[in-house]
Motif scaffolding. Structure first.
Motif, PDB file in Angstrom:
ATOM      1  N   ASP A   3      -3.638   3.475  -6.702  1.00 38.56           N
ATOM      2  CA  ASP A   3      -2.770   2.544  -5.983  1.00 38.56           C
ATOM      3  C   ASP A   3      -3.199   1.153  -6.426  1.00 38.56           C
ATOM      4  O   ASP A   3      -4.300   0.702  -6.106  1.00 38.56           O
ATOM      5  CB  ASP A   3      -2.935   2.716  -4.472  1.00 38.56           C
ATOM      6  N   THR A  52      -1.174   8.961   5.548  1.00 38.51           N
ATOM      7  CA  THR A  52      -2.470   9.248   4.956  1.00 38.51           C
ATOM      8  C   THR A  52      -2.630   8.299   3.783  1.00 38.51           C
ATOM      9  O   THR A  52      -1.860   8.366   2.825  1.00 38.51           O
ATOM     10  CB  THR A  52      -2.541  10.707   4.454  1.00 38.51           C
ATOM     11  N   PRO A  53      -3.594   7.368   3.859  1.00 41.43           N
ATOM     12  CA  PRO A  53      -3.747   6.424   2.749  1.00 41.43           C
ATOM     13  C   PRO A  53      -4.002   7.152   1.432  1.00 41.43           C
ATOM     14  O   PRO A  53      -4.638   8.200   1.397  1.00 41.43           O
ATOM     15  CB  PRO A  53      -4.974   5.599   3.147  1.00 41.43           C
ATOM     16  N   ILE A  54      -3.485   6.579   0.361  1.00 37.24           N
ATOM     17  CA  ILE A  54      -3.726   7.112  -0.974  1.00 37.24           C
ATOM     18  C   ILE A  54      -5.127   6.674  -1.378  1.00 37.24           C
ATOM     19  O   ILE A  54      -5.455   5.493  -1.341  1.00 37.24           O
ATOM     20  CB  ILE A  54      -2.699   6.566  -1.993  1.00 37.24           C
ATOM     21  N   ASN A  55      -5.948   7.605  -1.754  1.00 38.26           N
ATOM     22  CA  ASN A  55      -7.286   7.291  -2.243  1.00 38.26           C
ATOM     23  C   ASN A  55      -7.283   7.313  -3.761  1.00 38.26           C
ATOM     24  O   ASN A  55      -6.724   8.227  -4.361  1.00 38.26           O
ATOM     25  CB  ASN A  55      -8.308   8.331  -1.740  1.00 38.26           C
ATOM     26  N   ASN A  56      -7.875   6.299  -4.360  1.00 38.91           N
ATOM     27  CA  ASN A  56      -8.050   6.310  -5.816  1.00 38.91           C
ATOM     28  C   ASN A  56      -9.157   7.319  -6.091  1.00 38.91           C
ATOM     29  O   ASN A  56     -10.324   7.014  -5.978  1.00 38.91           O
ATOM     30  CB  ASN A  56      -8.440   4.924  -6.324  1.00 38.91           C
ATOM     31  N   ARG A  57      -8.758   8.542  -6.398  1.00 35.81           N
ATOM     32  CA  ARG A  57      -9.743   9.604  -6.492  1.00 35.81           C
ATOM     33  C   ARG A  57      -9.689  10.301  -7.842  1.00 35.81           C
ATOM     34  O   ARG A  57      -8.637  10.474  -8.431  1.00 35.81           O
ATOM     35  CB  ARG A  57      -9.564  10.620  -5.372  1.00 35.81           C
ATOM     36  N   HIS A 102      -1.936  -1.602  -5.491  1.00 37.69           N
ATOM     37  CA  HIS A 102      -1.678  -2.536  -4.397  1.00 37.69           C
ATOM     38  C   HIS A 102      -0.732  -3.665  -4.797  1.00 37.69           C
ATOM     39  O   HIS A 102      -0.744  -4.728  -4.188  1.00 37.69           O
ATOM     40  CB  HIS A 102      -2.987  -3.090  -3.813  1.00 37.69           C
ATOM     41  N   ASN A 140       0.842  -1.190   0.000  1.00 37.91           N
ATOM     42  CA  ASN A 140       0.000   0.000   0.000  1.00 37.91           C
ATOM     43  C   ASN A 140       0.883   1.249   0.000  1.00 37.91           C
ATOM     44  O   ASN A 140       1.978   1.240   0.568  1.00 37.91           O
ATOM     45  CB  ASN A 140      -0.904   0.043   1.233  1.00 37.91           C
TER      46      ASN A 140
END
Length: 108
Positions: free
Chosen positions: A47, A36-41, A49, A23
Motif C-alpha cells: 500500500d 482489515t488494514p492491508i499489511n505490506n507483507r 498510501h 489507505n
C-alpha cells in the motif's frame, strides 16, 4: 478478473484539498465486513498510501472486496471494488504481467 501468479495494481484516484491520506483495506467476501488494514507483507502486497495498491504473485485467496479510504481535515470518503482471482490454467499462452484497476474518489 486476473489470474493466479499475476500482479495487479489497484488505483484509487483521489482529488482533495487539502491533500488526503489514502489507505486500502481488505473486506473479504462481504463488503459489509469490518475493515482489515492491508499489511505490506512478505514482499507481495504494498500500500503506497497514495491511492495505489500493488499485489504481486496473486493467490486465489486474494479474491474479495477492497476498500480505498481517503481522508483529510475536511472530511473522508471511500470506494469499494471487487477483485476476482481465477486459477491458473494450463493452456495460458500469453502471461499477463500487470493489470490496472481504477476507482475514482473525490474528497472535498
Amino acid at each position: 478478473m486476473v489470474t493466479e501468479t499475476d500482479s495487479v495494481i489497484l488505483t484509487c484516484q483521489v482529488s482533495a484539498y487539502p491533500e488526503a491520506e489514502v489507505n486500502w483495506f481488505y473486506l473479504g467476501s462481504d463488503p459489509a465486513n469490518p475493515d482489515t488494514p492491508i499489511n505490506n507483507r512478505a514482499d507481495r502486497i504494498f500500500d503506497f498510501h497514495d491511492g495505489r495498491l500493488l499485489i504481486n504473485n496473486l493467490k486465489r485467496n486474494d479474491t474479495g472486496f477492497y476498500k480505498c479510504y481517503a481522508s483529510n481535515s475536511l472530511g473522508q470518503d471511500d470506494a469499494v471494488m471487487h477483485l476476482r482471482v481465477k486459477g491458473k490454467t494450463r493452456r495460458s499462452n500469453i502471461p499477463i504481467l500487470s493489470t490496472n484497476l481504477h476507482i475514482i474518489l473525490q474528497v472535498l
